[in-house]
Scaffold this active site. Sequence first.
Site, mmCIF file in Angstrom:
data_model
loop_
_atom_site.group_PDB
_atom_site.id
_atom_site.type_symbol
_atom_site.label_atom_id
_atom_site.label_comp_id
_atom_site.label_asym_id
_atom_site.label_seq_id
_atom_site.Cartn_x
_atom_site.Cartn_y
_atom_site.Cartn_z
ATOM 1 N N GLN A 153 0.886 -1.169 0.000
ATOM 2 C CA GLN A 153 0.000 0.000 0.000
ATOM 3 C C GLN A 153 0.923 1.218 0.000
ATOM 4 O OE1 GLN A 153 -2.933 0.929 -0.631
ATOM 5 N NE2 GLN A 153 -2.731 3.026 0.100
ATOM 6 N N GLY A 282 -10.432 0.513 2.384
ATOM 7 C CA GLY A 282 -11.499 -0.068 1.575
ATOM 8 C C GLY A 282 -10.991 -0.513 0.211
ATOM 9 N N MET A 284 -7.833 0.564 -3.066
ATOM 10 C CA MET A 284 -6.752 1.420 -3.549
ATOM 11 C C MET A 284 -6.742 1.330 -5.058
ATOM 12 S SD MET A 284 -4.386 3.571 -2.928
ATOM 13 C CE MET A 284 -3.541 4.379 -4.293
ATOM 14 N N HIS A 309 -16.023 3.846 -6.883
ATOM 15 C CA HIS A 309 -15.075 4.858 -6.405
ATOM 16 C C HIS A 309 -13.675 4.602 -6.976
ATOM 17 C CE1 HIS A 309 -13.368 7.720 -3.361
ATOM 18 N NE2 HIS A 309 -12.318 6.944 -3.529
ATOM 19 N N GLU A 310 -13.204 3.373 -6.864
ATOM 20 C CA GLU A 310 -11.840 3.082 -7.349
ATOM 21 C C GLU A 310 -11.765 3.236 -8.863
ATOM 22 O OE1 GLU A 310 -9.987 3.207 -4.956
ATOM 23 O OE2 GLU A 310 -11.391 2.650 -3.380
ATOM 24 N N HIS A 313 -11.396 6.805 -9.983
ATOM 25 C CA HIS A 313 -10.013 7.295 -9.906
ATOM 26 C C HIS A 313 -9.261 7.135 -11.236
ATOM 27 C CE1 HIS A 313 -9.231 8.683 -5.874
ATOM 28 N NE2 HIS A 313 -9.691 7.598 -5.312
ATOM 29 N N TYR A 396 -13.083 14.338 1.001
ATOM 30 C CA TYR A 396 -13.880 13.467 0.111
ATOM 31 C C TYR A 396 -15.288 14.057 -0.084
ATOM 32 C CZ TYR A 396 -10.521 9.492 0.660
ATOM 33 O OH TYR A 396 -9.430 8.662 0.662
ATOM 34 N N ARG A 569 -9.937 -3.495 8.591
ATOM 35 C CA ARG A 569 -10.054 -2.201 7.933
ATOM 36 C C ARG A 569 -10.122 -1.098 8.992
ATOM 37 N NH1 ARG A 569 -14.894 -1.195 3.638
ATOM 38 N NH2 ARG A 569 -14.430 0.992 3.185
#
Length: 616
Positions: A153, A282, A284, A309-310, A313, A396, A569
Amino acid sequence: MIKKTIAAIVLTACMSLTAHVAHADPLSYARYDQVRTTDLYLDLKADFSHKILSGYAELTLNWIDKSARTLVLDTNELNIAKVQVLAANGRWTAASFMLDKPDAEKGRALRIALPFQPQKVRVYYRTAPSAAALQWLTPEQTLSGKRPFMFSQSEEINARSWAPVQDTPAVRFTYSARIEAPAGMRVVMSAENDQKATGAGGWKFKMTQPIPSYLLAIAIGEIDVRNVGPRSAVYAEPQRIEAAAAEMADTEKMIAAAEGLYGPYRWDRYDMIVLPPSFPIGGMENPRMTFVTPTMIAGDKSLVDLIAHELAHSWSGNLVTNASWKHFWLNEGFTTYVTTRIVEKLYGEEVAEMNLQVEQEEALASLAKIPAAKQALVTRDPDTNAATYTDSNLVYPKGAWLLRTLEQRAGRDVFDPFLRGWFDQHAFQSATTDEFVAYLKKNLLDAHPEIMSQSELDEWLYGPGIPASAKRAASPRLAALDTQRAAWLKGELPTAELPAKNWIALEWMHFLNDIDGKATAAQLQELDQAYGLGKTGNNEIAYRFFLASVHAGYNVREPLNKFLMSVGRQKFVVPLYTALLKNPVEKDWAKGVYAKARSHYHPVTQASVDKAFKKQ
Ligand SMILES: [Zn+2]
């Protein structure tokens, strides 16, 4: 006199700093005003018994300042064996280097002294077992229990703990890699992944689109793969692959929805890997290979907005990237806005409105816990001190709310092409807030000044809280639910008469948010018995139910123990431990659970929970 001398030195230092301050990133030592990495090659071997990666990184350089004779790279806990430069005669020759004293946040600058400006530099190194970006899991921490697992990460500044790089989002480079891993394991990276590869001679990767260092990603383990669409596959541990593939079945529809709004998907493939439960966040948005938490597998696709959401990106963040972490809202605020647009296309206006309302209410509730100075979207301070950066969670929903406000006032006919133009014109570049403001004025506000005044824009960008002018999402379905909830809390509506059988996850989340701190232990017990909340497969619902139960004093030890032992998480476990520690009845029990669960968590999660325990 001494005073004056010191002042003079400080002034000189400041002046030399301002000389390259135009794009200075205070979280990186790199002098990317002098030289930029254009390509990276990694040749590494994964050693699971010692928890290290070792080998070399080869950087291709573009020299901007012709007088520069030092290459500065970011490192953190890297053990550097030697450095070589490519000489004009094609030979690799040794170069001298030194490591600065370690800084707790930034790590150590690696300074390579150069007799000339080489096109390529090789750094031979190995990582530390405690490398901040890498988590090495024992076989027992995986589903099959047969083989170990490792994943990275890198965001925000941890790429430097597994590769010596210019670790700033202001620099982009292409990369390739050859990774050796033990037999029986698969390696995946944020690059082209060959599903048919066997790993013989090393796992090979190529990333032809330039990325910033925080999008460097790797995972190694017993990993299976299933195609879920024409340009999408899901990777996961074998025991989880079927459930993961079923949950991700709508991926192609999501990509198509996003393309309909913001133009072609530019990364060729959109694959995902579902990681073991200790993944601390959650998801990446690693390009070509989104990393996701297994907690999003609810069994009914109720949490796939995390994938939306990912995926979002792929435009906001990966394609147009914040130039330093000060401008984080350009990544996350934009992505949060785009997510709701994708959700609306896939699941309809009603669901999108509920999604938005829950998001906005949680943002407003969070304001009480954030100092006013940290509530701006971006700080006005010059970008030289990361300590002044604003709250990274609030950007966010607040950033998304600003874009939503502009959209509502401009209308989608005007706003959608405007936003698409932002992505198109800044594709594969890094951007600052000032650059966005200039684009906003030129392409929207100059022609439509009535949309937003300068003072209102300043309030959004630099002021605390949410401006009073912001319109709040109001879902009729959630309004009806509010009436029922109020009656239920007062005891006027029996638990059996709540229409909860038909609620979707968002309605449960909204309901549980609102009863937290208000419902009694007896009411929570009734809810649990009627709807089996302690056993729900939806972790967003489970988390809110456990939190309200701990606050009310309803005993949920058995399911909560299971949850805390299997979910790592941060977003879930930190508030749950914090609530347990505040409750005198649960404090010692929480200590006992954490003593067993700690080794299952990522170091980042461990640090956050340790902090919560220290506060008590
Ligand atoms: Zn994000």
